[in-house]
Design a protein around this motif. Structure first.
Motif, mmCIF file in Angstrom:
data_model
loop_
_atom_site.group_PDB
_atom_site.id
_atom_site.type_symbol
_atom_site.label_atom_id
_atom_site.label_comp_id
_atom_site.label_asym_id
_atom_site.label_seq_id
_atom_site.Cartn_x
_atom_site.Cartn_y
_atom_site.Cartn_z
ATOM 1 N N GLN A 68 5.780 -5.783 14.363
ATOM 2 C CA GLN A 68 6.188 -4.786 13.378
ATOM 3 C C GLN A 68 5.003 -4.389 12.492
ATOM 4 N N LYS A 69 4.204 -5.363 12.080
ATOM 5 C CA LYS A 69 3.039 -5.071 11.242
ATOM 6 C C LYS A 69 2.008 -4.231 12.000
ATOM 7 N N ASP A 70 1.840 -4.536 13.287
ATOM 8 C CA ASP A 70 0.909 -3.751 14.101
ATOM 9 C C ASP A 70 1.413 -2.317 14.276
ATOM 10 N N LYS A 71 2.698 -2.176 14.503
ATOM 11 C CA LYS A 71 3.272 -0.854 14.769
ATOM 12 C C LYS A 71 3.197 0.051 13.547
ATOM 13 N N PHE A 81 17.934 -9.028 6.065
ATOM 14 C CA PHE A 81 18.537 -9.113 7.395
ATOM 15 C C PHE A 81 19.833 -8.313 7.507
ATOM 16 N N ARG A 82 20.531 -8.189 6.381
ATOM 17 C CA ARG A 82 21.854 -7.566 6.439
ATOM 18 C C ARG A 82 21.980 -6.479 5.370
ATOM 19 N N GLY A 91 25.776 -3.784 8.834
ATOM 20 C CA GLY A 91 24.518 -4.272 8.287
ATOM 21 C C GLY A 91 23.343 -4.035 9.226
ATOM 22 N N THR A 92 22.182 -3.766 8.659
ATOM 23 C CA THR A 92 20.986 -3.534 9.461
ATOM 24 C C THR A 92 19.813 -4.349 8.921
ATOM 25 N N MET A 93 18.837 -4.557 9.786
ATOM 26 C CA MET A 93 17.567 -5.137 9.361
ATOM 27 C C MET A 93 16.805 -4.077 8.566
ATOM 28 N N ARG A 94 16.342 -4.477 7.371
ATOM 29 C CA ARG A 94 15.513 -3.562 6.592
ATOM 30 C C ARG A 94 14.199 -4.255 6.275
ATOM 31 N N ILE A 95 13.088 -3.615 6.643
ATOM 32 C CA ILE A 95 11.765 -4.152 6.347
ATOM 33 C C ILE A 95 11.008 -3.136 5.503
ATOM 34 N N ARG A 96 10.600 -3.554 4.323
ATOM 35 C CA ARG A 96 9.817 -2.688 3.445
ATOM 36 C C ARG A 96 8.349 -3.121 3.545
ATOM 37 N N VAL A 102 9.597 2.197 5.165
ATOM 38 C CA VAL A 102 10.772 1.332 5.260
ATOM 39 C C VAL A 102 11.395 1.476 6.652
ATOM 40 N N TYR A 103 11.531 0.358 7.324
ATOM 41 C CA TYR A 103 12.122 0.324 8.669
ATOM 42 C C TYR A 103 13.573 -0.136 8.585
#
Length: 260
Positions: A68-71, A81-82, A91-96, A102-103
Motif C-alpha cells: 500500500q505504501k509503495d502504491k 479496519f471497520r 464497514g471498510t478498511m480506511r488508510i490515511r 485516503v484509501y
C-alpha cells in the motif's frame, strides 16, 4: 490483527499493585493469558474480551502495508479496519496516508480483508480455538450487533452501530449497574442474540483447504495478484464497490439496504 502486547502484562501488574484501576480489552486468549500471568484476582482489574474471528499472520499484514505504501507513495498516518464509510452495516478498511491520500476498500475488493473473511489467512491455532464458549473468564464479552431491531421491539436501527454485551461476572454486574445511566441499554434474549450475530462465540474459523499453499507462495508476487489464485476479486466486485460509492453520495444506498 493480533495486537503486540509487549510488556503489557508486567505494566498492568505494576499498576494493579499500586491500586490503579485497569481495564484490559483483548481477545479471549489474551484475557486468559493476562489472568494466568497475574495468578490472582484483583478487584481493580476489569477485563473485556472481544468475540474473535481469528487473526492472520503478521507477515501477511506487513506485506499488505508495504504494498500500500509503495502504491500510494507515502507512509501511513492512520488505519481503521471497520470505518463506517457506508454506515455500520458496510464497514471498510480506511488508510490515511501522510501525503493526505485516503484509501477505502471493503472486504469485497481489499486483499487483506478478502483474505481474512475467506478464512484463508488465520493462524493454525485459530482453527482450533480453546476459548469458544458462551462463558468466558472475563467480566464482559462484546461483539457486533447487526440485528438490533430484531432483538428489541420498536428499536430503530440508525446505522451508527449497536454492540452486544454479555456480563460474565458478578464484578461485571456491579460495574454495569454503576454506569448504566450513561448508556442506551436494552435487555435481549441471549440465545437469539447469539443466533443472529454471535456465531463466532462458539465456533472457530473454518480451516481453508488451501491455507498452507496460500502462505507457502506468498513472497513470489504481489498480494493482489496472489489472492486471485485463491479467493479472486472479480470485475463484478469492483463494479459493485464503485456503485456503492455513487449510490451513497446520491443518498440512495441506505434506501436500497432497507429494501433488502
Amino acid at each position: 490483527m493480533q495486537s503486540d502486547l509487549g510488556d503489557c502484562f508486567s505494566e498492568i501488574k505494576k499498576h494493579l499493585m499500586q491500586e490503579t484501576k485497569v481495564c484490559f480489552i483483548g481477545t479471549p486468549c489474551q484475557v486468559y493469558g493476562l489472568k494466568s500471568y497475574l495468578r490472582k484476582e484483583y478487584d481493580n482489574l476489569v477485563t473485556v474480551d472481544l468475540v474473535c474471528h481469528g487473526t492472520p499472520s503478521p507477515k501477511l499484514w506487513k506485506k499488505y502495508l508495504d504494498e500500500q505504501k509503495d502504491k500510494y507513495h507515502s507512509e501511513i498516518d492512520d488505519i481503521v479496519f471497520r470505518n463506517k464509510t457506508y454506515g455500520y452495516h458496510s464497514g471498510t478498511m480506511r488508510i490515511r496516508f501522510k501525503n493526505q491520500f485516503v484509501y477505502y476498500g471493503s472486504a469485497r475488493v481489499d486483499p487483506m480483508l478478502k483474505s481474512f473473511f475467506a478464512e484463508i489467512s488465520s493462524r493454525p491455532s485459530c482453527y482450533q480455538c480453546h476459548f469458544k464458549s458462551v462463558e468466558r473468564c472475563s467480566d464482559f464479552t462484546i461483539y457486533d450487533c447487526w440485528h438490533a431491531n430484531n432483538l428489541v421491539e420498536g428499536l430503530v436501527d440508525d446505522d451508527k452501530g449497536f454492540t452486544n454485551l454479555i456480563v460474565q461476572s458478578s464484578k461485571g454486574e456491579r460495574i454495569l449497574d454503576r454506569i448504566a445511566d450513561r448508556y442506551e441499554l436494552y435487555a435481549t434474549n441471549l440465545e437469539k442474540a447469539i443466533e443472529l450475530d454471535g456465531t463466532m462465540i462458539c465456533h472457530s474459523a473454518e480451516p481453508h483447504p488451501r491455507r498452507d499453499e496460500y502462505y507457502l507462495n506468498l513472497d513470489k508476487e504481489t498480494l493482489r495478484a496472489h489472492i486471485q489464485k485463491f479467493v479472486p476479486i472479480r470485475i463484478r466486485d469492483y463494479l459493485i464497490e464503485k456503485s456503492k460509492g455513487i449510490f451513497y453520495r446520491m443518498g440512495v444506498y441506505k434506501f436500497l439496504k432497507n429494501k433488502k
